[in-house]
Design a protein around this motif. Structure first.
Motif, PDB file in Angstrom:
ATOM      1  N   GLY A 107       6.337   7.328   0.624  1.00  0.00           N
ATOM      2  CA  GLY A 107       7.640   7.725   0.121  1.00  0.00           C
ATOM      3  C   GLY A 107       8.602   6.563  -0.026  1.00  0.00           C
ATOM      4  N   ALA A 108       9.873   6.910  -0.124  1.00  0.00           N
ATOM      5  CA  ALA A 108      10.920   5.918  -0.337  1.00  0.00           C
ATOM      6  C   ALA A 108      12.132   6.281   0.492  1.00  0.00           C
ATOM      7  N   GLY A 109      13.004   5.298   0.688  1.00  0.00           N
ATOM      8  CA  GLY A 109      14.233   5.513   1.437  1.00  0.00           C
ATOM      9  C   GLY A 109      15.333   4.622   0.910  1.00  0.00           C
ATOM     10  N   VAL A 110      16.452   4.581   1.642  1.00  0.00           N
ATOM     11  CA  VAL A 110      17.620   3.815   1.211  1.00  0.00           C
ATOM     12  C   VAL A 110      18.219   3.076   2.397  1.00  0.00           C
ATOM     13  N   ASN A 146      26.462   0.575  -4.327  1.00  0.00           N
ATOM     14  CA  ASN A 146      25.703   1.140  -5.453  1.00  0.00           C
ATOM     15  C   ASN A 146      24.213   0.910  -5.222  1.00  0.00           C
ATOM     16  N   ILE A 147      23.424   1.977  -5.200  1.00  0.00           N
ATOM     17  CA  ILE A 147      21.983   1.829  -5.066  1.00  0.00           C
ATOM     18  C   ILE A 147      21.436   1.178  -6.323  1.00  0.00           C
ATOM     19  N   ARG A 148      20.687   0.097  -6.154  1.00  0.00           N
ATOM     20  CA  ARG A 148      20.277  -0.715  -7.306  1.00  0.00           C
ATOM     21  C   ARG A 148      19.215  -0.024  -8.151  1.00  0.00           C
ATOM     22  N   LYS A 151      31.965   8.448  -2.907  1.00  0.00           N
ATOM     23  CA  LYS A 151      30.958   7.610  -3.568  1.00  0.00           C
ATOM     24  C   LYS A 151      29.656   7.605  -2.777  1.00  0.00           C
ATOM     25  N   VAL A 152      29.769   7.513  -1.451  1.00  0.00           N
ATOM     26  CA  VAL A 152      28.577   7.553  -0.602  1.00  0.00           C
ATOM     27  C   VAL A 152      27.818   8.858  -0.845  1.00  0.00           C
ATOM     28  N   CYS A 153      28.570   9.964  -0.877  1.00  0.00           N
ATOM     29  CA  CYS A 153      27.955  11.274  -1.106  1.00  0.00           C
ATOM     30  C   CYS A 153      27.231  11.305  -2.449  1.00  0.00           C
ATOM     31  N   GLU A 154      27.887  10.795  -3.479  1.00  0.00           N
ATOM     32  CA  GLU A 154      27.288  10.794  -4.817  1.00  0.00           C
ATOM     33  C   GLU A 154      26.010   9.948  -4.858  1.00  0.00           C
ATOM     34  N   GLN A 155      26.053   8.763  -4.245  1.00  0.00           N
ATOM     35  CA  GLN A 155      24.894   7.871  -4.260  1.00  0.00           C
ATOM     36  C   GLN A 155      23.732   8.446  -3.453  1.00  0.00           C
ATOM     37  N   MET A 156      24.032   9.001  -2.280  1.00  0.00           N
ATOM     38  CA  MET A 156      22.953   9.523  -1.443  1.00  0.00           C
ATOM     39  C   MET A 156      22.405  10.836  -2.007  1.00  0.00           C
ATOM     40  N   HIS A 157      23.237  11.582  -2.729  1.00  0.00           N
ATOM     41  CA  HIS A 157      22.713  12.767  -3.407  1.00  0.00           C
ATOM     42  C   HIS A 157      21.733  12.357  -4.496  1.00  0.00           C
ATOM     43  N   LEU A 158      22.051  11.274  -5.206  1.00  0.00           N
ATOM     44  CA  LEU A 158      21.096  10.741  -6.184  1.00  0.00           C
ATOM     45  C   LEU A 158      19.788  10.353  -5.506  1.00  0.00           C
ATOM     46  N   ALA A 159      19.901   9.677  -4.361  1.00  0.00           N
ATOM     47  CA  ALA A 159      18.702   9.265  -3.632  1.00  0.00           C
ATOM     48  C   ALA A 159      17.841  10.477  -3.288  1.00  0.00           C
ATOM     49  N   PRO A 162       0.820  -1.222   0.000  1.00  0.00           N
ATOM     50  CA  PRO A 162       0.000   0.000   0.000  1.00  0.00           C
ATOM     51  C   PRO A 162       0.849   1.265   0.000  1.00  0.00           C
ATOM     52  N   ASP A 163       0.257   2.347  -0.506  1.00  0.00           N
ATOM     53  CA  ASP A 163       0.995   3.589  -0.724  1.00  0.00           C
ATOM     54  C   ASP A 163       1.546   4.202   0.552  1.00  0.00           C
ATOM     55  N   ASP A 164       0.939   3.930   1.701  1.00  0.00           N
ATOM     56  CA  ASP A 164       1.419   4.559   2.937  1.00  0.00           C
ATOM     57  C   ASP A 164       2.624   3.838   3.525  1.00  0.00           C
ATOM     58  N   VAL A 165       3.078   2.747   2.914  1.00  0.00           N
ATOM     59  CA  VAL A 165       4.265   2.020   3.370  1.00  0.00           C
ATOM     60  C   VAL A 165       5.487   2.569   2.635  1.00  0.00           C
ATOM     61  N   THR A 166       6.543   2.914   3.384  1.00  0.00           N
ATOM     62  CA  THR A 166       7.778   3.395   2.769  1.00  0.00           C
ATOM     63  C   THR A 166       8.501   2.235   2.084  1.00  0.00           C
ATOM     64  N   VAL A 167       8.865   2.423   0.821  1.00  0.00           N
ATOM     65  CA  VAL A 167       9.652   1.437   0.091  1.00  0.00           C
ATOM     66  C   VAL A 167      11.127   1.770   0.315  1.00  0.00           C
ATOM     67  N   LEU A 168      11.853   0.839   0.922  1.00  0.00           N
ATOM     68  CA  LEU A 168      13.249   1.059   1.276  1.00  0.00           C
ATOM     69  C   LEU A 168      14.137   0.384   0.237  1.00  0.00           C
ATOM     70  N   TRP A 169      14.677   1.189  -0.698  1.00  0.00           N
ATOM     71  CA  TRP A 169      15.569   0.672  -1.714  1.00  0.00           C
ATOM     72  C   TRP A 169      16.904   0.305  -1.082  1.00  0.00           C
ATOM     73  N   SER A 170      17.646  -0.564  -1.723  1.00  0.00           N
ATOM     74  CA  SER A 170      18.888  -1.050  -1.137  1.00  0.00           C
ATOM     75  C   SER A 170      20.031  -0.964  -2.137  1.00  0.00           C
ATOM     76  N   VAL A 171      21.237  -1.241  -1.626  1.00  0.00           N
ATOM     77  CA  VAL A 171      22.432  -1.262  -2.469  1.00  0.00           C
ATOM     78  C   VAL A 171      22.726  -2.699  -2.907  1.00  0.00           C
ATOM     79  N   ASP A 172      23.705  -2.820  -3.797  1.00  0.00           N
ATOM     80  CA  ASP A 172      24.094  -4.132  -4.309  1.00  0.00           C
ATOM     81  C   ASP A 172      25.149  -4.807  -3.431  1.00  0.00           C
ATOM     82  N   ASN A 173      25.318  -4.299  -2.204  1.00  0.00           N
ATOM     83  CA  ASN A 173      26.338  -4.743  -1.232  1.00  0.00           C
ATOM     84  C   ASN A 173      27.744  -4.260  -1.597  1.00  0.00           C
TER      85      ASN A 173
END
Length: 441
Positions: free
Chosen positions: A398-401, A383-385, A424-432, A369-380
């Motif tokens: 919304g969404a998170g990481v 890199n955010i997938r 790299k962390v800065c670049e990936q989280m700025h994308l997020a 359901p839309d009120d649940v936050t979708v938590l995207w993840s990295v490839d370990n």
């Protein structure tokens, strides 16, 4: 190299405490004597506790603790006023008399205002006001001042020394208003054995509330608000020490559980209280009873509830896992939440973590359901997938990481080593952030 505290940058990147007097400035510390602190005794317990931290921080800087008054009647030529709108008579009085303009801060999540004001009350010449829109907003304002006077958030964990000062001043016209861009910001004490767990056992007798008090304080000093606790067996944050979760709530820390620990249950809880297989097709009733108990014991505390179901112990479920079954699991979990919490589901923070094989379920059409936050993840590997698409920006949850700095598993472990460059962390989280994944980090 010795660095004076007034040359350090606080997290806000705005300096307002200096070592030299200037016309119109207010003395926070003069000749080694800090200004007195005032907080309403009816404010949030977490605010009162953090005000005590500020008192201790002044002592670290000057060698003398300031007086800390739980009073609504300030007095003195230079004072520090601390409080939360709606919980502090001190702050509400200043707002009512328009001594401070709180209009741009009042409705902001964890917002705070730090302002130097003149003649706020009879007998008070200058005041540095720390006002929060909510409990954590006030706490973050307190810790901003702590950093400004020269106390690092890492003073305990990394033994960062505090440079002594005999004189500190707040510049005339100081007005700092701030609030976070990401709603929930925290850490997961993951893959913690044997380093963290061995140290915790040696120094504190386990991962108990005395240890976690230090963790909570650090998170808040870094302007975070969220924690997934250490969970490697045999460890249960909620069960091992009931004071853990109570103290977290008092401090102002939101507690969650990991991507494979649904419904506020630690992984080890199933071995302690569960019966039968960790299999919804064969053991639905016992699993529901188990999850109901997890929510019930923390229903009065600030939390984010993880939904879904993975295999036992951070493993994938069977290869023939049915997406319809997983959607049924989430629906049943939400029904339990609604019944136990007795409040509308959109008011209960929830997340669904798309980690490892779970993202594959999403790609094959599984939805929550839309009120649940979708938590995207990295490839370990840092890199955010995937990140939200434009049609997903409208989801109310919304969404998170979920971002890894260490990892145990195939094809290679990396624990306790900085293998991911900060750039790299800065670049990936700025994308997020740019793509709207800003609900949970």
């Amino acid at each position: 190299m010795v660095v004076a505290p007034w040359s350090l940058s606080a997290l806000s990147d705005a300096r307002f405490v200096e070592s030299a007097w200037a016309p119109g400035s207010m003395a926070l510390v003069r000749d080694g004597q800090p200004a007195e602190l005032f907080v309403d005794g009816d404010d949030w317990p977490g605010v009162l506790r953090a005000a005590g931290d500020l008192q201790s921080d002044f002592e670290r800087v000057t060698g003398r603790p300031p007086e800390l008054h739980r009073s609504s009647a300030p007095s003195g030529s230079n004072v520090v006023i601390i409080g939360t709108i709606g919980k502090s008579r001190l702050i509400d009085d200043l707002v009512l008399r328009t001594v401070i303009d709180f209009s741009k801060t009042e409705n902001r999540w964890e917002g705070y205002l730090i302002e130097q004001v003149r003649d706020p009350w009879p007998g008070v010449e200058n005041a540095l006001v720390i006002a929060g829109s909510d409990k954590r907003g006030t706490i973050f304002g307190i810790y901003e001042v702590s950093e400004q006077i020269g106390v690092s958030p890492w003073y305990w964990w990394a033994d960062v020394p505090t440079t002594k000062s005999r004189n500190l001043f707040v510049a005339e016209g100081t007005r700092i208003s701030d609030a976070p861009a990401v709603r929930y910001r925290g850490i997961f004490i993951n893959d913690e054995a044997p380093a963290f767990s061995g140290w915790a056992d040696e120094k504190f007798g386990g991962a108990n509330h005395r240890l976690y008090a230090q963790v909570f304080e650090l998170i808040l000093r870094l302007r975070g608000n969220y924690l997934w606790p250490a969970m490697w067996r045999p460890r249960s944050f909620f069960d091992d020490d009931p004071e853990n979760v109570r103290l977290a709530d008092e401090y102002g820390i939101v507690i969650g559980t990991t991507h494979h620990e649904p419904m506020m249950r630690a992984h080890d809880d199933w071995g302690r209280y569960g019966e039968g297989p960790w299999d919804y097709t064969r053991n639905k009733e016992r699993l529901q009873e188990f999850w109901r108990g997890g929510v019930d014991r923390v229903k009065t505390y600030d939390k984010i509830v993880s939904l879904g179901m993975r295999g036992d112990g951070d493993e994938a479920m069977s290869e023939d896992t049915n997406i319809a079954l997983l959607e049924r699991v989430v629906a049943d979990q939400r029904q339990i939440l609604a019944e136990v919490m007795d409040q509308p589901l959109p008011e209960i923070p929830q997340l669904w973590a798309l980690y490892k094989e779970v993202q594959g379920y999403y790609e094959r059409g599984m939805r929550v359901p839309d009120d649940v936050t979708v938590l995207w993840s990295v490839d370990n590997w840092g890199n955010i997938r995937l990140l939200p698409t434009t049609d997903e920006w409208e989801r109310s949850g919304g969404a998170g990481v979920y971002y890894h700095f260490d990892y145990v598993g195939g094809p290679r472990n990396y624990k306790w080593m900085n293998v991911t460059p900060i750039a790299k962390v800065c670049e990936q989280m700025h994308l997020a952030w740019k793509y709207g994944a800003d609900r949970i980090w």
